[in-house]
Write an enzyme that holds these catalytic residues in place. Structure first.
Site, mmCIF file in Angstrom:
data_model
loop_
_atom_site.group_PDB
_atom_site.id
_atom_site.type_symbol
_atom_site.label_atom_id
_atom_site.label_comp_id
_atom_site.label_asym_id
_atom_site.label_seq_id
_atom_site.Cartn_x
_atom_site.Cartn_y
_atom_site.Cartn_z
ATOM 1 C CG ASP A 247 15.348 41.999 -70.037
ATOM 2 O OD1 ASP A 247 14.759 40.927 -70.231
ATOM 3 O OD2 ASP A 247 15.132 43.039 -70.693
ATOM 4 C CB ILE A 248 18.996 42.016 -74.168
ATOM 5 C CG1 ILE A 248 20.002 40.890 -73.886
ATOM 6 C CG2 ILE A 248 19.484 42.890 -75.313
ATOM 7 C CD1 ILE A 248 20.159 39.906 -75.030
ATOM 8 C CD GLU A 290 13.724 39.869 -74.105
ATOM 9 O OE1 GLU A 290 12.973 40.845 -73.944
ATOM 10 O OE2 GLU A 290 13.337 38.783 -74.607
#
Length: 377
Positions: A247-248, A290
């Site tokens: 996950d960004i 994301e």
């Protein structure tokens, strides 16, 4: 007396002639039977090839399977395939999987769909030798680059009379450098089966791939994961399988600061980094927003942690240029591995997701291994 001897000689010659004719007929029929047996064997082989190719869903794995089949059946030292990256493309490009050819890094092996070579190949089903091509079209630099690979045969790949690519065959293993008419017929049949499988795979690729990141979609990822677990559970060998959830960090801040167009570029760059750290046997997917997920085949928990750390570091070091501004992001990762305990696909992914949120809670930009996979004290 002389007359009687002469008659005996004539009778003896007739017997010899009958024996010779009988032996000739036996040899003729034996040869015919052997040829028919070979044809039956080859037809059975084609049926097996058809079953094999239609059982492979992923494009890269399909190309690899086709190349192995071609080299084994046609007894060549190499094979390579040119296909389009998508149906809308105008270029046939050399697939990254190829065998037996000395590929130059300085040459871009691609050819436009309107090129004379493609038009010439499109008129044939079984293919042409380089000499036949030289005699019929002008050999420009693009063709010369292909000839420099020293192929023995060019084979069009057609699906419903539409050329979807072409196959290069390497040097023949046997002393004869020319393919016989019978061998060309085999080539045509294999090429036809390969073309159908490639076309179906590309259609599947389109329907199961995220347009922006070019990674797989979530539902398709779970389909492959469940199939892989079934294979592992039904096999005596214990092949490790590991999952990464990624996950960004603070992605909303990127969108709010630079705009959604910048956010899309960040997603594309992170996806590219993730993809660069996978092999053909692995599967990377966009899980949503994301968030990404990766399935690593034959990968232990420690090896998966090493790969995850490599991805984390590459993302951290990446500077993304957008509209004259430098954008830097980090990524948090969770890792889980299958413990050969009939755990479901959903459960393994959830464990990786829980490990991901441990990374988030502990400051982000880090990798965490699922508690269930930690070494026992």
């Amino acid at each position: 007396m002389k007359r009687q001897v002469k008659i005996m000689k004539i009778r003896s010659n007739k017997k010899l002639l009958k024996k010779a004719l009988h032996a000739g007929n036996c040899k003729k029929y034996t040869t015919k039977i052997l040829n028919q047996e070979k044809e039956i064997f080859d037809l059975k082989q084609l049926l097996q090839i058809s079953k094999s190719l239609n059982s492979v869903l992923e494009f890269d794995r399909l190309i690899e399977a086709i190349l192995y089949i071609v080299m084994a059946q046609l007894k060549t030292f190499g094979a390579a395939i040119f296909t389009k990256k998508s149906f809308a493309d105008n270029l046939f490009v050399l697939n990254r999987d190829h065998y037996g050819f000395d590929i130059s890094r300085d040459v871009q092996y691609s050819i436009n769909v309107d090129h004379p070579l493609i038009s010439f190949l499109d008129k044939s089903d079984s293919g042409h030798t380089p000499n036949e091509i030289r005699q019929n079209i002008e050999t420009d630099k693009i063709v010369q680059d292909l000839f420099s690979l020293k192929p023995s045969f060019f084979v069009p790949l057609k699906e419903k009379n539409r050329m979807i690519g072409f196959l290069l065959l390497g040097e023949k293993m046997e002393s004869s450098h020319e393919f016989t008419d019978y061998e060309k017929n085999i080539i045509e049949n294999i090429a036809s089966l390969a073309a159908i499988a490639i076309n179906n795979s590309q259609l599947l690729e389109m329907s199961t791939t995220d347009i922006m990141t070019h990674l797989k979609l979530k539902h398709y990822f779970f389909t492959l994961l469940m199939e892989r677990l079934d294979t592992i559970n039904s096999s005596d060998s214990k092949d490790y399988l590991s999952i990464l959830m990624l996950d960004i960090d603070f992605f909303k801040k990127v969108n709010d600061t630079y705009g959604h167009a910048a956010g899309d570029i960040v997603l594309e760059e992170v996806a590219r980094i993730i993809k660069s750290c996978t092999r053909n046997v692995d599967t990377a997917a966009r899980y949503g927003g994301e968030e990404f997920v990766v399935m690593f085949n034959n990968t232990t928990p420690s090896a998966a942690m090493t790969i995850a750390e490599r991805i984390r570091k590459l993302v951290e070091d990446k500077v993304i240029l957008y509209d004259g501004q430098n954008i830097e992001v980090t990524i948090s990762i969770g890792v889980s591995s299958y413990n050969f305990d009939n755990e479901s696909a959903k459960s393994i992914v959830e464990r990786a997701d829980n490990a991901l949120y441990e990374s988030k809670r502990n400051g982000r930009n880090r990798v965490t291994l699922s508690e269930k996979n930690l070494p026992k004290a």
